[in-house]
Design an enzyme around this catalytic site. Structure first.
Site, PDB file in Angstrom:
ATOM      1  N   ILE A  26       8.133  -4.785   6.762  1.00  0.00           N
ATOM      2  CA  ILE A  26       8.928  -4.344   5.607  1.00  0.00           C
ATOM      3  C   ILE A  26      10.383  -4.717   5.880  1.00  0.00           C
ATOM      4  O   ILE A  26      11.002  -4.156   6.773  1.00  0.00           O
ATOM      5  CB  ILE A  26       8.769  -2.834   5.389  1.00  0.00           C
ATOM      6  CG1 ILE A  26       7.294  -2.507   5.138  1.00  0.00           C
ATOM      7  CG2 ILE A  26       9.641  -2.341   4.250  1.00  0.00           C
ATOM      8  CD1 ILE A  26       7.010  -1.036   5.020  1.00  0.00           C
ATOM      9  N   CYS A  27      10.932  -5.657   5.121  1.00  0.00           N
ATOM     10  CA  CYS A  27      12.201  -6.271   5.521  1.00  0.00           C
ATOM     11  C   CYS A  27      13.132  -6.499   4.341  1.00  0.00           C
ATOM     12  O   CYS A  27      12.745  -6.389   3.188  1.00  0.00           O
ATOM     13  CB  CYS A  27      11.941  -7.619   6.194  1.00  0.00           C
ATOM     14  SG  CYS A  27      10.741  -7.553   7.520  1.00  0.00           S
TER      15      CYS A  27
END
Length: 395
Positions: A142-143
């Site tokens: 998750i970026c």
């Protein structure tokens, strides 16, 4: 049943709290300034460099690195095993991992399976667990990734690597267990052939794919997870059942970094190659206009959103939601990132101000493992371990 109801209520309360908190102080803040060079409470430390010699047989390439990192890799592998065994106390899932996953070897592309065998041997971790550790990154990345172009046409690529959501919360220090255990595993890698750099990357020791990297002078590449019903779990299941005409996304990004010789070649491969899980590929080049977000389904590209400074689009921002949809209300990092970029302005975008944007809550959050800054033209590649002291949102 009462225990499950209690857990459900806790999760509901946490969700409601986060929904309210993410858009209100102190979990969000005004755009940060003067945070670079990194220092202070949000800076955990520098990331060590290792050389990966591509002239060595794949089995031996990771030995030096893994001799250093075996103890911390064992910690995180054991944490993941404990989490799995908590949900399935019989231990049967880990039995399948240890006994069945090695049988899938022969189906991985290129050098990857020999590299994983070598890592298993030098760390004394079962091969099935090394394989599962590599699969792990196909599902939980998750970026926030950004490519921005300044007024002179110069490109800067930045990313926050956020990892470990719902993978164990430490109530003693308010941190995600896996996120914290990944920080000492974070390494910078200089992949060399004939004593010359082929590409550089930031990664986690034990993982042979790539999530963040660049080819000096040519292009930069980051990978973000894309949530989809037709997602990675389905792709992995199909692959296990024998459908082998797809590429693991981390293996694809490494292949592109290792073999592509231009921005356009990289974009073509990332757009057209069938992949195991939906993803966003964020690609930057070495000249004006060379920056894009490629939104991928498993079989095809859904969208290629490119820089166009002449039309006022001097940056592209990608988190984990399709750009034409609203982010999930509990997880809106896109809006504050864009707000801070707009306040920074194209005239003032730089390594320094990109780090400011990536240091502003909730773009920086409890899941953030590291921040990377890339300047393809200048050959600059910097990665810093991060902390998000309280008050800080969980994601």
């Amino acid at each position: 049943m009462p225990g499950r109801s209690c857990v459900a209520l806790v999760l509901l309360a946490a969700a409601v709290s986060c929904a309210v908190a993410q858009h209100a102080p102190p979990w969000t803040e005004d755009c940060r300034k003067s945070t670079y060079p990194p220092s202070g409470p949000t800076y955990r430390g520098a990331v060590p460099w290792y050389t990966i010699n591509l002239d060595l047989p794949p089995y031996k390439r990771w030995h030096e690195l893994m001799l250093d990192k075996a103890p911390v890799l064992k910690v995180i592998v054991n944490s993941l095993k404990n989490m799995i065994n908590t949900f399935v106390p019989s231990g049967k899932i880990m039995q399948v991992v240890d006994e069945k996953l090695p049988g899938l070897l022969g189906n991985f592309p290129g050098p990857f399976e020999e590299e994983m065998k070598g890592i298993a041997a030098v760390t004394d971790i079962p091969l099935g667990e090394i394989i599962s550790f590599n699969i792990f990154y196909e599902l939980f990345t998750i970026c926030t990734s950004i490519v921005a172009e300044d007024k002179k046409g110069h490109l800067i690529h930045g990313r926050n690597m956020d990892f470990g959501v719902f993978l164990g919360w430490n109530i003693n220090n308010d941190t995600w267990v896996i996120t914290e255990q990944l920080k000492p595993l974070t390494v910078n890698l200089d992949f060399q052939r004939n004593n010359k750099t082929v590409f550089k990357a930031s990664s986690f020791a034990g993982y042979v794919g790539m999530l963040t990297g660049f080819k000096p002078g040519l292009f930069s590449l980051t990978l973000n997870e894309r949530f989809s019903i037709n997602g990675g779990y389905l792709g992995i299941l199909e692959w296990i059942l024998g459908k082998k005409d797809v590429m693991w996304i981390g293996f694809l990004t490494r292949t592109v970094l290792e073999n592509s010789t231009s921005y356009e070649e990289a974009k073509n491969l990332l757009t057209k190659t069938k992949i195991l899980a939906p993803a966003y590929f964020i690609l930057g080049g070495n000249q004006s206009g060379e920056g894009c977000v490629i939104t991928r389904d498993r079989k095809e590209s859904l969208d290629v959103y490119e820089l166009d400074a002449k039309q006022g689009r001097w940056y592209v921002v990608q988190t984990n939601y399709d750009r034409w949809k609203h982010p999930f209300f509990l997880d809106d990092r896109r809006t504050p990132a864009k707000m801070c970029l707009n306040r920074t302005s194209q005239e003032n975008i730089s390594f320094e101000t990109m780090y400011d944007v990536l240091s502003t809550k909730p773009v920086l959050n409890k899941l953030t493992v590291y921040t990377t800054l890339i300047d393809v033209t200048k050959g600059q590649f910097e990665t810093y371990l991060r902390d998000c002291p309280d008050p800080c949102i969980g994601w």
